[in-house]
Design an enzyme around this catalytic site. Structure first.
Site, PDB file in Angstrom:
ATOM      1  N   ARG A 136      32.012  91.397  13.213  1.00  0.00           N
ATOM      2  CA  ARG A 136      33.487  91.478  13.205  1.00  0.00           C
ATOM      3  C   ARG A 136      34.097  91.375  14.601  1.00  0.00           C
ATOM      4  NH1 ARG A 136      32.647  95.699   9.419  1.00  0.00           N
ATOM      5  NH2 ARG A 136      32.847  94.875   7.299  1.00  0.00           N
ATOM      6  N   LYS A 158      41.935  80.284  22.299  1.00  0.00           N
ATOM      7  CA  LYS A 158      41.788  79.501  21.067  1.00  0.00           C
ATOM      8  C   LYS A 158      40.319  79.148  20.911  1.00  0.00           C
ATOM      9  CE  LYS A 158      46.017  76.779  20.557  1.00  0.00           C
ATOM     10  NZ  LYS A 158      46.457  75.374  20.546  1.00  0.00           N
ATOM     11  N   GLU A 200      44.528  66.715  32.291  1.00  0.00           N
ATOM     12  CA  GLU A 200      45.113  68.014  31.908  1.00  0.00           C
ATOM     13  C   GLU A 200      45.694  68.725  33.143  1.00  0.00           C
ATOM     14  OE1 GLU A 200      45.394  68.741  28.760  1.00  0.00           O
ATOM     15  OE2 GLU A 200      43.715  67.801  27.693  1.00  0.00           O
ATOM     16  N   LYS A 242      48.590  77.272  33.042  1.00  0.00           N
ATOM     17  CA  LYS A 242      48.137  77.525  31.662  1.00  0.00           C
ATOM     18  C   LYS A 242      48.245  79.020  31.338  1.00  0.00           C
ATOM     19  CE  LYS A 242      45.711  76.913  27.744  1.00  0.00           C
ATOM     20  NZ  LYS A 242      44.813  76.171  26.932  1.00  0.00           N
ATOM     21  N   GLU A 252      51.466  80.446  20.041  1.00  0.00           N
ATOM     22  CA  GLU A 252      52.052  79.105  19.921  1.00  0.00           C
ATOM     23  C   GLU A 252      53.296  79.068  19.045  1.00  0.00           C
ATOM     24  OE1 GLU A 252      49.030  76.090  19.739  1.00  0.00           O
ATOM     25  OE2 GLU A 252      50.461  74.595  19.074  1.00  0.00           O
ATOM     26  N   ARG A 256      54.492  77.615  24.186  1.00  0.00           N
ATOM     27  CA  ARG A 256      53.146  77.056  24.279  1.00  0.00           C
ATOM     28  C   ARG A 256      53.112  75.584  23.848  1.00  0.00           C
ATOM     29  NH1 ARG A 256      47.856  80.779  23.268  1.00  0.00           N
ATOM     30  NH2 ARG A 256      46.294  79.203  23.505  1.00  0.00           N
ATOM     31  N   ASN A 260      51.462  70.679  24.740  1.00  0.00           N
ATOM     32  CA  ASN A 260      51.170  69.488  23.935  1.00  0.00           C
ATOM     33  C   ASN A 260      51.692  68.207  24.556  1.00  0.00           C
ATOM     34  OD1 ASN A 260      49.869  70.850  21.931  1.00  0.00           O
ATOM     35  ND2 ASN A 260      51.710  71.148  20.698  1.00  0.00           N
ATOM     36  N   HIS A 263      50.028  64.907  24.100  1.00  0.00           N
ATOM     37  CA  HIS A 263      49.024  65.064  23.046  1.00  0.00           C
ATOM     38  C   HIS A 263      49.439  64.480  21.700  1.00  0.00           C
ATOM     39  CE1 HIS A 263      47.062  67.515  25.997  1.00  0.00           C
ATOM     40  NE2 HIS A 263      46.032  67.740  25.206  1.00  0.00           N
ATOM     41  N   HIS A 267      46.660  62.163  20.789  1.00  0.00           N
ATOM     42  CA  HIS A 267      45.768  62.384  19.635  1.00  0.00           C
ATOM     43  C   HIS A 267      45.687  61.146  18.760  1.00  0.00           C
ATOM     44  CE1 HIS A 267      45.888  67.043  19.679  1.00  0.00           C
ATOM     45  NE2 HIS A 267      44.775  66.578  20.227  1.00  0.00           N
ATOM     46  N   HIS A 279      39.117  62.283  25.451  1.00  0.00           N
ATOM     47  CA  HIS A 279      40.339  63.055  25.211  1.00  0.00           C
ATOM     48  C   HIS A 279      41.296  62.981  26.412  1.00  0.00           C
ATOM     49  CE1 HIS A 279      42.952  66.242  23.782  1.00  0.00           C
ATOM     50  NE2 HIS A 279      42.812  66.844  24.948  1.00  0.00           N
TER      51      HIS A 279
HETATM   52  N1  LIG Z   1      40.336  76.025  23.140  1.00  0.00           N
HETATM   53  C1  LIG Z   1      41.228  75.268  23.748  1.00  0.00           C
HETATM   54  O1  LIG Z   1      42.334  75.700  24.060  1.00  0.00           O
HETATM   55  C2  LIG Z   1      40.861  73.848  24.088  1.00  0.00           C
HETATM   56  C3  LIG Z   1      41.641  73.122  25.000  1.00  0.00           C
HETATM   57  C4  LIG Z   1      41.228  71.846  25.361  1.00  0.00           C
HETATM   58  C5  LIG Z   1      40.076  71.314  24.811  1.00  0.00           C
HETATM   59  N2  LIG Z   1      39.339  72.049  23.922  1.00  0.00           N
HETATM   60  C6  LIG Z   1      38.102  71.522  23.336  1.00  0.00           C
HETATM   61  O2  LIG Z   1      37.196  71.259  24.393  1.00  0.00           O
HETATM   62  C7  LIG Z   1      36.297  70.241  23.988  1.00  0.00           C
HETATM   63  C8  LIG Z   1      36.120  69.261  25.109  1.00  0.00           C
HETATM   64  O3  LIG Z   1      35.625  69.941  26.226  1.00  0.00           O
HETATM   65  P1  LIG Z   1      34.840  69.189  27.389  1.00  0.00           P
HETATM   66  O4  LIG Z   1      35.583  67.990  27.785  1.00  0.00           O
HETATM   67  O5  LIG Z   1      34.534  70.218  28.422  1.00  0.00           O
HETATM   68  O6  LIG Z   1      33.538  68.650  26.632  1.00  0.00           O
HETATM   69  P2  LIG Z   1      32.023  69.120  26.501  1.00  0.00           P
HETATM   70  O7  LIG Z   1      31.900  70.571  26.407  1.00  0.00           O
HETATM   71  O8  LIG Z   1      31.422  68.316  25.411  1.00  0.00           O
HETATM   72  O9  LIG Z   1      31.381  68.617  27.862  1.00  0.00           O
HETATM   73  C9  LIG Z   1      31.312  67.245  28.130  1.00  0.00           C
HETATM   74  C10 LIG Z   1      29.895  66.809  28.523  1.00  0.00           C
HETATM   75  O10 LIG Z   1      29.648  67.199  29.857  1.00  0.00           O
HETATM   76  C11 LIG Z   1      28.416  67.916  29.949  1.00  0.00           C
HETATM   77  N3  LIG Z   1      28.619  68.886  31.022  1.00  0.00           N
HETATM   78  C12 LIG Z   1      29.424  69.968  30.976  1.00  0.00           C
HETATM   79  N4  LIG Z   1      29.452  70.562  32.165  1.00  0.00           N
HETATM   80  C13 LIG Z   1      28.617  69.871  32.978  1.00  0.00           C
HETATM   81  C14 LIG Z   1      28.231  70.010  34.337  1.00  0.00           C
HETATM   82  N5  LIG Z   1      28.746  70.954  35.112  1.00  0.00           N
HETATM   83  N6  LIG Z   1      27.320  69.132  34.806  1.00  0.00           N
HETATM   84  C15 LIG Z   1      26.828  68.145  34.037  1.00  0.00           C
HETATM   85  N7  LIG Z   1      27.168  67.945  32.759  1.00  0.00           N
HETATM   86  C16 LIG Z   1      28.070  68.792  32.240  1.00  0.00           C
HETATM   87  C17 LIG Z   1      28.203  68.506  28.598  1.00  0.00           C
HETATM   88  O11 LIG Z   1      26.833  68.721  28.362  1.00  0.00           O
HETATM   89  C18 LIG Z   1      28.771  67.416  27.683  1.00  0.00           C
HETATM   90  O12 LIG Z   1      27.801  66.429  27.456  1.00  0.00           O
HETATM   91  C19 LIG Z   1      36.867  69.628  22.707  1.00  0.00           C
HETATM   92  O13 LIG Z   1      36.124  70.072  21.622  1.00  0.00           O
HETATM   93  C20 LIG Z   1      38.280  70.200  22.647  1.00  0.00           C
HETATM   94  O14 LIG Z   1      38.743  70.361  21.327  1.00  0.00           O
HETATM   95  C21 LIG Z   1      39.718  73.292  23.559  1.00  0.00           C
HETATM   96 ZN   LIG Z   2      44.049  68.319  25.809  1.00  0.00          ZN
END
Ligand SMILES: NC(=O)c1ccc[n+]([C@@H]2O[C@H](COP(=O)([O-])OP(=O)(O)OC[C@H]3O[C@@H](n4cnc5c(N)ncnc54)[C@H](O)[C@@H]3O)[C@@H](O)[C@H]2O)c1
Ligand SMILES: [Zn+2]
Length: 381
Positions: A136, A158, A200, A242, A252, A256, A260, A263, A267, A279
């Protein structure tokens, strides 16, 4: 005639949750934080927040385990274990959540455990969601390793997994107990991921901090050269935006929404590329298009549209719609965005560098679709 009965007044008991929980947390920035300083910082948070944590589960992905396996091992005490999932978005799914939970149970992690998410946004979202439902809810910490996760996904609480029918459809708002950002971790981040993450960063300047935009304009080459001092300042200022937005609007409801920016169109572009376009790059195109729309509807001066596009381009980010994408298709896909209420398309649009347009206190703006179509038509070569 039958006498009308007085409605029975139900008894009520108040479950008063006002001010019970303070979910604030700190984002710690430092070079060389990982791995040697992490344990000490977690101890500090434990003490400050009076957390009873006796075991730590580090969740990461296969690629990061390959690169940082040794350092992660140095974090391991007898009460710490590392679990990993395959690298990539596909791991943000129910199956991986189940698998991690089964592994945690098998390794006898209980209520007194905490999770450390070591990775990009995929790991942060997945591990955070696991933490939010395991027993939980157990505490979790973030050690973000990509620009996107350092300035965006690790802040705001999130958490989510994807379904085959859509991204981030299941999840929760669940705040970490601490976020530790080590700029050195970006040394190994592939160029494409690095540059995409900068979209971003630009967004954060654009929505709330004009001076940050000026800072970025002055420091493009140092940022691209990954100069540590400049990079650290960039991350910090981006996080500040942020953090300020999410703390003013936790769930949101209005403010917040400015996050977007870029986005709505972004998207649609990302979806239409079958998620082949990164992205961050989709958001960069989205910001350019939405800035153009903002100009069309009379909110943003043309010179600011150019200024934004120029900055994005200097970072190596795209600002034009991919060839072959028709405005009609983009509008159709935007109509299906889950953030849109009742099929109406809302945009959050800038009114200046560092400022978003408000209408009667609302940031979600309803825009005439003809204007959107006209703006998109002009951008299609
Ligand atoms: N929760 C939120 O508010 C929020 C906001 C924005 C994005 N997101 C989510 O985040 C995700 C995208 O995140 P991301 O772009 O970090 O992608 P990711 O976590 O997939 O990382 C991208 C790639 O880089 C590699 N990598 C990560 N750090 C590394 C490092 N220091 N050295 C070498 N390789 C490295 C990872 O293994 C992966 O292959 C999406 O799922 C998106 O929906 C969430
Ligand atoms: Zn984004």
């Amino acid at each position: 005639m039958e006498k009308q009965k007085k409605p029975i007044q139900p008894d009520k008991v108040l479950v008063n949750l006002e001010g019970v929980q303070d979910e604030s947390y700190r984002i710690t920035f430092a070079q060389g934080l990982f791995p040697s300083q992490i344990q000490r910082h977690i101890q500090l948070v434990k003490k400050k927040k009076k957390l009873k944590i006796h075991r730590l589960a580090i969740i990461t992905d296969s690629r990061l385990k390959r690169i940082y396996g040794k350092q992660l091992t140095s974090l391991l005490g007898e009460n710490t274990s590392v679990f990993h999932v395959p690298a990539g978005e596909a791991s943000k799914c129910r199956e991986m959540k189940n698998l991690l939970e089964d592994k945690l149970v098998a390794a006898k992690f209980g209520r007194d455990s905490a999770i450390i998410a070591f990775g990009g946004g995929v790991i942060g979202d997945l591990a955070g969601f696991v933490a939010s439902t395991y027993y939980r809810g157990i505490p979790y910490f973030q050690i973000p390793t990509t620009i996107i996760s350092q300035v965006d996904s690790s802040i705001g609480g999130k958490t989510a997994i994807d379904l085959p029918s859509g991204k981030n459809l299941i999840g929760s708002f669940y705040q970490p107990k601490g976020v530790f950002i080590d700029v050195d971790l970006l040394d190994t981040l592939p160029e494409d991921e690095f540059v995409s993450g900068l979209a971003e960063v630009v967004k954060h300047g654009m929505i709330r901090d004009r001076r940050f935009i000026v800072f970025l304009e002055k420091n493009v080459s140092s940022i691209l050269a990954r100069d540590k001092k400049v990079l650290m300042e960039t991350l910090k200022r981006s996080c500040k935006v942020k953090a300020s937005v999410v703390s003013e609007d936790l769930k949101e409801s209005n403010l917040r929404k400015i996050l977007n920016f870029g986005h709505t169109v972004g998207h649609a572009v990302e979806t239409l590329s079958n998620y082949k376009l990164h992205h961050g790059k989709s958001v960069s195109i989205g910001m350019a298009v939405e800035a153009h729309i903002a100009h069309k509807v009379g909110y943003l001066p043309e010179e600011d549209v150019h200024r934004l596009c120029w900055l994005l381009e200097r970072f190596g980010l795209p600002v034009e719609l991919p060839k072959g994408l028709s405005p009609g298709k983009i509008i159709e896909v935007m109509g299906f965005d889950k953030k849109n209420e009742k099929g109406i398309i809302h945009f959050t649009l800038p009114s200046a560098m560092g400022e978003m347009k408000e209408n009667k206190g609302q940031y979600g703006l309803q825009v005439n679709m003809d204007e959107v179509e006209k703006a998109l038509d002009e951008l299609v070569k």
